[in-house]
Design an enzyme around this catalytic site. Sequence first.
Site, PDB file in Angstrom:
ATOM      1  N   ASN A   9       0.891  -1.172   0.000  1.00  0.00           N
ATOM      2  CA  ASN A   9       0.000   0.000   0.000  1.00  0.00           C
ATOM      3  C   ASN A   9       0.926   1.218   0.000  1.00  0.00           C
ATOM      4  OD1 ASN A   9      -1.696   2.109   0.566  1.00  0.00           O
ATOM      5  ND2 ASN A   9      -2.680   1.137   2.349  1.00  0.00           N
ATOM      6  N   ARG A  93      -2.723  -1.938  -3.348  1.00  0.00           N
ATOM      7  CA  ARG A  93      -3.858  -1.034  -3.228  1.00  0.00           C
ATOM      8  C   ARG A  93      -3.707   0.015  -4.327  1.00  0.00           C
ATOM      9  NH1 ARG A  93      -4.839   3.665   1.216  1.00  0.00           N
ATOM     10  NH2 ARG A  93      -6.887   4.294   0.466  1.00  0.00           N
ATOM     11  N   HIS A 181     -12.002   4.311  -0.408  1.00  0.00           N
ATOM     12  CA  HIS A 181     -11.886   3.508   0.819  1.00  0.00           C
ATOM     13  C   HIS A 181     -12.651   2.185   0.700  1.00  0.00           C
ATOM     14  CE1 HIS A 181     -10.920   7.455   3.057  1.00  0.00           C
ATOM     15  NE2 HIS A 181      -9.804   6.769   2.889  1.00  0.00           N
ATOM     16  N   ARG A 241      -6.976  17.516   3.663  1.00  0.00           N
ATOM     17  CA  ARG A 241      -7.874  17.823   2.549  1.00  0.00           C
ATOM     18  C   ARG A 241      -9.133  18.519   3.062  1.00  0.00           C
ATOM     19  NH1 ARG A 241      -8.042  11.841   0.291  1.00  0.00           N
ATOM     20  NH2 ARG A 241      -6.399  11.423   1.798  1.00  0.00           N
ATOM     21  N   GLU A 379      -7.369  -3.517   5.445  1.00  0.00           N
ATOM     22  CA  GLU A 379      -7.390  -3.483   3.975  1.00  0.00           C
ATOM     23  C   GLU A 379      -6.434  -4.536   3.394  1.00  0.00           C
ATOM     24  OE1 GLU A 379      -6.575   0.517   4.842  1.00  0.00           O
ATOM     25  OE2 GLU A 379      -7.971   1.286   3.360  1.00  0.00           O
TER      26      GLU A 379
END
Length: 394
Positions: A9, A93, A181, A241, A379
């Site tokens: 990732n 990912r 996500h 962000r 994940e």
Amino acid sequence: MTDVVLVLNAGSSSIKFAVYPSGTNTVPLIRGKVAGVGRDPVFSAVRADGTAIDMVMPKNIDAAADHEALISLLLDWLAEHRADRRLVAVGHRVVHGGRDFLKPVIVDDSVLSQLEQLIPLAPLHQPHNLAAIRAISRLQPTVPQVACFDTSFHQTQDRLAQLFALPRDLSDEGIIRYGFHGLSYEYIAGILPDHLGERAEGRVIVAHLGNGASMCAMKNRQSVATSMGFTALDGLMMGRRCGALDAGVVLYLMQSKGLNATEIETLLYRRCGLLGVSGISNNMRELERSDDPKAREAIELFCFRAASVLGGLVTALGGLDAIVFTAGIGENSALVRKLICDRLACFGVDLDPNSNEGNSPRIGSVQSSIDVLVLPTDEEIVISNATNETVALG
Ligand code: ADP
């Protein structure tokens, strides 16, 4: 020889990795991270039982070493660390799969060039995800690589949940809400029945609150709506962000303040959110420790925005049975969960203070008509499983 799958990732400043015995639902042999990519990298790893592994790396690593150089060092270390393991596949990912990639795919040159077209839609993530793929192609050209997308989970959404109110030709071109996500949501959807029984198939909102943050409204454990859109800028306030923003602000920045596209990109992706509002840090834990009122205001805004987005998602579901908090902030910040849930009392949400403080899996009080859960996400296992399955099919 044990056959292993490497999961990568690769983000802008870190590369997370995990090594799994091949096969689905295996327990990782190693999990680790290269932190500080591009500015003094630091390697760390733990075994399956959580004990630290002393990663002896060369002394002369260049402080500015890029993703490829660091992945090369990582592969060398993995090969030396346990020479009795054979790398049979690498799973990555990849944040944006656009309209064409709806499930994990074995990467070849044509896939890679299609994924490169999506870089402007995820400038903070996609280039690094793809750099990791290119690095493995050069270093281990015969090992199959699988790209697993954060966008795929949301393909079950209705057209209305995906459309912006833009002219049809722009929507037809692919300027729609994709959502992100998805690997985290897929993991949570998979374990929901263990925690909610039959209610898992009901109306559930999962709040993935990490450096990046979004929410997903699920019914029958499928995505019905989500807070992120065409890019990972939309929706909730995040570490750096801005989240949802009046598009008129972007026009104003261009027309009245003379900012160009690159300056606006840097502003919106790197200088907003918790960092921008607090002026102190993008890191929630640091803000919680600070007694500066600007830190508190940033936390309060984060929670106000999260609660109002969650309220909007309730309408997409036609009601609410459960909320799940996950990722770094969702799993660890009792304060954030409390500030969000206090604003959701109108839906019947009520927290048990002790369970919330203890990050227990169930934090709703006995009076709460909504189940409230704290579930760690994973994940990497989703990527490992998908990589095994995709390579077996391919
Ligand atoms: P990423 O999106 O990079 O994977 P994470 O899911 O690891 O991010 O989340 C990182 C965020 O979680 C940071 O803002 C960090 O401060 C926050 N966090 C981690 N632990 C705690 C804690 N105990 N209390 C408050 N915030 C925490």
